[in-house]
Design a protein around this motif. Structure first.
Motif, mmCIF file in Angstrom:
data_model
loop_
_atom_site.group_PDB
_atom_site.id
_atom_site.type_symbol
_atom_site.label_atom_id
_atom_site.label_comp_id
_atom_site.label_asym_id
_atom_site.label_seq_id
_atom_site.Cartn_x
_atom_site.Cartn_y
_atom_site.Cartn_z
ATOM 1 N N PHE A 224 -3.092 -36.931 -31.996
ATOM 2 C CA PHE A 224 -1.915 -37.129 -32.845
ATOM 3 C C PHE A 224 -1.490 -35.844 -33.559
ATOM 4 C CE2 PHE A 224 -3.941 -41.359 -32.591
ATOM 5 C CZ PHE A 224 -2.895 -42.046 -31.988
ATOM 6 N N SER A 225 -2.173 -34.736 -33.278
ATOM 7 C CA SER A 225 -1.830 -33.477 -33.916
ATOM 8 C C SER A 225 -0.454 -32.981 -33.459
ATOM 9 C CB SER A 225 -2.895 -32.422 -33.604
ATOM 10 O OG SER A 225 -2.576 -31.193 -34.205
ATOM 11 N N GLY A 226 -0.200 -33.067 -32.154
ATOM 12 C CA GLY A 226 1.087 -32.628 -31.620
ATOM 13 C C GLY A 226 2.239 -33.465 -32.155
ATOM 14 N N LEU A 227 2.015 -34.773 -32.261
ATOM 15 C CA LEU A 227 3.036 -35.666 -32.819
ATOM 16 C C LEU A 227 3.311 -35.306 -34.269
ATOM 17 C CD1 LEU A 227 4.812 -38.229 -32.945
ATOM 18 C CD2 LEU A 227 2.708 -39.524 -33.415
ATOM 19 N N LYS A 228 2.249 -35.104 -35.029
ATOM 20 C CA LYS A 228 2.398 -34.747 -36.448
ATOM 21 C C LYS A 228 3.224 -33.470 -36.598
ATOM 22 C CE LYS A 228 -0.482 -32.098 -38.031
ATOM 23 N NZ LYS A 228 -1.741 -31.397 -38.317
ATOM 24 N N THR A 229 2.925 -32.462 -35.761
ATOM 25 C CA THR A 229 3.660 -31.197 -35.818
ATOM 26 C C THR A 229 5.122 -31.386 -35.429
ATOM 27 O OG1 THR A 229 1.641 -29.971 -35.283
ATOM 28 C CG2 THR A 229 3.734 -28.834 -34.928
ATOM 29 N N ALA A 230 5.363 -32.187 -34.391
ATOM 30 C CA ALA A 230 6.736 -32.429 -33.930
ATOM 31 C C ALA A 230 7.568 -33.106 -35.018
ATOM 32 C CB ALA A 230 6.716 -33.282 -32.660
ATOM 33 N N VAL A 231 6.985 -34.079 -35.694
ATOM 34 C CA VAL A 231 7.698 -34.789 -36.758
ATOM 35 C C VAL A 231 7.975 -33.843 -37.929
ATOM 36 C CG1 VAL A 231 7.613 -36.703 -38.396
ATOM 37 C CG2 VAL A 231 6.705 -37.006 -36.085
ATOM 38 N N ALA A 232 6.969 -33.073 -38.308
ATOM 39 C CA ALA A 232 7.132 -32.142 -39.429
ATOM 40 C C ALA A 232 8.223 -31.110 -39.140
ATOM 41 C CB ALA A 232 5.806 -31.445 -39.719
ATOM 42 N N ARG A 233 8.246 -30.597 -37.918
ATOM 43 C CA ARG A 233 9.264 -29.606 -37.558
ATOM 44 C C ARG A 233 10.658 -30.228 -37.526
ATOM 45 N NH1 ARG A 233 6.048 -26.261 -32.748
ATOM 46 N NH2 ARG A 233 4.820 -24.949 -34.169
ATOM 47 N N TRP A 234 10.756 -31.460 -37.074
ATOM 48 C CA TRP A 234 12.047 -32.152 -37.039
ATOM 49 C C TRP A 234 12.588 -32.300 -38.460
ATOM 50 C CZ3 TRP A 234 14.879 -36.249 -38.713
ATOM 51 C CH2 TRP A 234 15.961 -36.662 -37.929
ATOM 52 N N ILE A 235 11.697 -32.678 -39.384
ATOM 53 C CA ILE A 235 12.092 -32.837 -40.792
ATOM 54 C C ILE A 235 12.505 -31.493 -41.382
ATOM 55 C CG2 ILE A 235 11.255 -33.454 -43.092
ATOM 56 C CD1 ILE A 235 9.378 -35.481 -41.666
ATOM 57 N N GLU A 236 11.721 -30.447 -41.092
ATOM 58 C CA GLU A 236 12.024 -29.112 -41.625
ATOM 59 C C GLU A 236 13.366 -28.605 -41.115
ATOM 60 O OE1 GLU A 236 8.642 -26.888 -40.373
ATOM 61 O OE2 GLU A 236 7.284 -27.882 -41.800
ATOM 62 N N ALA A 237 13.673 -28.875 -39.845
ATOM 63 C CA ALA A 237 14.942 -28.434 -39.261
ATOM 64 C C ALA A 237 16.120 -29.119 -39.959
ATOM 65 C CB ALA A 237 14.960 -28.728 -37.769
ATOM 66 N N LYS A 238 15.970 -30.395 -40.243
ATOM 67 C CA LYS A 238 17.023 -31.130 -40.944
ATOM 68 C C LYS A 238 17.269 -30.532 -42.335
ATOM 69 C CE LYS A 238 18.634 -34.630 -38.478
ATOM 70 N NZ LYS A 238 20.075 -34.830 -38.252
ATOM 71 N N ARG A 239 16.184 -30.263 -43.034
ATOM 72 C CA ARG A 239 16.301 -29.728 -44.390
ATOM 73 C C ARG A 239 16.884 -28.318 -44.382
ATOM 74 N NH1 ARG A 239 10.372 -32.051 -46.292
ATOM 75 N NH2 ARG A 239 11.107 -34.117 -46.960
#
Length: 375
Positions: A224-239
């Motif tokens: 689940f590390s890759g998923l966690k990173t993907a979600v975090a990056r998606w959120i960061e890109a939005k912000r």
């Protein structure tokens, strides 16, 4: 003195102590009947740190241990002297936290002259289902999902034979929930709050990755590390773009990615091993979407699903008492009073038997100790 089990057949009366992480759990079980389940949680003390702090957890266990044992015995309506055994989580878990529970269990076992059973935390999570749905079928496939573990286990005898089929190779599911909740500023622990927000979101809004689901990936392992990173990056890109983050849709899409992988692999393991029962346990088993998707997929595959009620999914003393009662019922050897905590105790060791080099001497000091406990 008459055997206390004589009043209810041969069902053993066992007290269980669980201190592997941040909750002090004490349960009392007679056979497969739950009599008491007392829990003292230190989760609020860890919230400001965004995660469990081992030293804080250990100190909280020390403070809560005796009052929680008192409460469990009172709730069960039994005397400590009536017990047929005392079970305790010997591992895996936080070393300092485990030592508090193991030390308390050894003290009670010695003072009361009762057998001690050091048991495995993960095997206990499987055995607790007996308190909800009766004796476990043999074999049983178990999917355990919590803050520290995401595992697929096959058990033919919960007291002696638990075989790991797969496990997380990095972050466990519960850790991923906590980390994404932190990125979304939703607080700690992450599991319940993500579940709550996800109910109002669209699970198909964002296509987050499903780890280790390719044709060449390990069939039963989790990542689940890759998923966690993907979600975090998606959120960061939005912000970074100055856009609002759709918290509910992110929560729902992230949660769907996790439970999709968990249930898909669990059902596959059942089919491959020819097992028609799936038990789901651990704190993440309280997740409503995981329960719903597992039920849907199991029904389609002709597999009977067993999931304990949410309170029995999280860490508790009842699950330890349940496994201890099974150890007594099957005449498994008790642990030595030299029992120690093992933070990395493998699930292949459901319990830790001892050499039985200690004896219970009923001298004057011993009797005084017993009088200081609960009659």
């Amino acid at each position: 003195m008459a055997d206390p089990r004589s009043r209810t057949g041969d069902e053993p009366l066992v007290l269980g102590i669980e201190t592997s992480c941040d909750e002090t759990g004490v349960g009392v079980v007679r056979g497969t009947t739950l009599l008491a389940d007392a829990v003292a949680s230190s989760v609020d003390e860890h919230a400001r740190f965004g995660g469990v702090v081992p030293e804080v957890a250990s100190r909280a266990h020390l403070e809560a241990m005796v009052p929680t044992i008192q409460r469990a015995l009172k709730d069960a309506g039994v005397s400590a002297r009536d017990l047929d055994g005392i079970a305790v989580t010997a591992g895996p878990g936080l070393a300092g936290a485990l030592l508090v529970g193991v030390s308390a269990a050894k003290a009670y076992a010695y003072a009361l002259g009762k057998p001690l059973y050091g048991v495995n935390h993960l095997a206990s999570h499987i055995c607790v289902d007996q308190l909800e749905h009766g004796s476990l079928p043999e074999p049983t496939m178990a999917l355990l999902v919590s803050g520290g573990h995401s595992s697929l286990l096959l058990s033919t005898d919960i007291t002696s034979d638990v075989r790991p089929l797969g496990a997380t190779i990095d972050d466990a599911a519960g850790e991923a929930f906590d980390k994404i909740a932190r990125v979304l500023n939703l607080g700690f622990p992450g599991g319940p709050v993500i579940d709550r927000y996800a109910r109002e979101g669209d699970p198909e809004a964002i296509a987050f990755p499903r780890g280790l689901t390719g044709p060449r990936d390990p069939a039963y392992d989790f990542s689940f590390s890759g998923l966690k990173t993907a979600v975090a990056r998606w959120i960061e890109a939005k912000r970074a773009a100055g856009e609002d983050v759709p918290v509910r849709d992110v929560a729902a899409s992230f949660q769907e990615a996790v439970v999709d992988v968990l249930t898909r692999k669990a059902v596959k393991a059942c089919k491959d091993e020819g097992v028609d029962h799936l038990m789901i346990g651990g704190g993440v088993a309280a997740n409503t979407r995981l329960r719903a998707l597992a039920e849907e997929r199991c029904e389609r595959a002709g597999i009977r699903l067993r999931v304990p009620r949410p309170k029995l999914c999280t860490d508790n003393g009842a699950m330890v008492a349940a496994l201890g009662a099974e150890m007594v019922a099957r005449n498994r050897p008790s642990s030595d009073l030299g029992l120690s905590a093992d933070s990395s105790l493998p699930v292949t060791e459901p319990h830790v038997p001892g050499a039985h080099t200690h004896t219970h001497d009923h001298d004057h000091v011993h009797e005084v100790s017993k009088d200081n406990l609960y009659s």
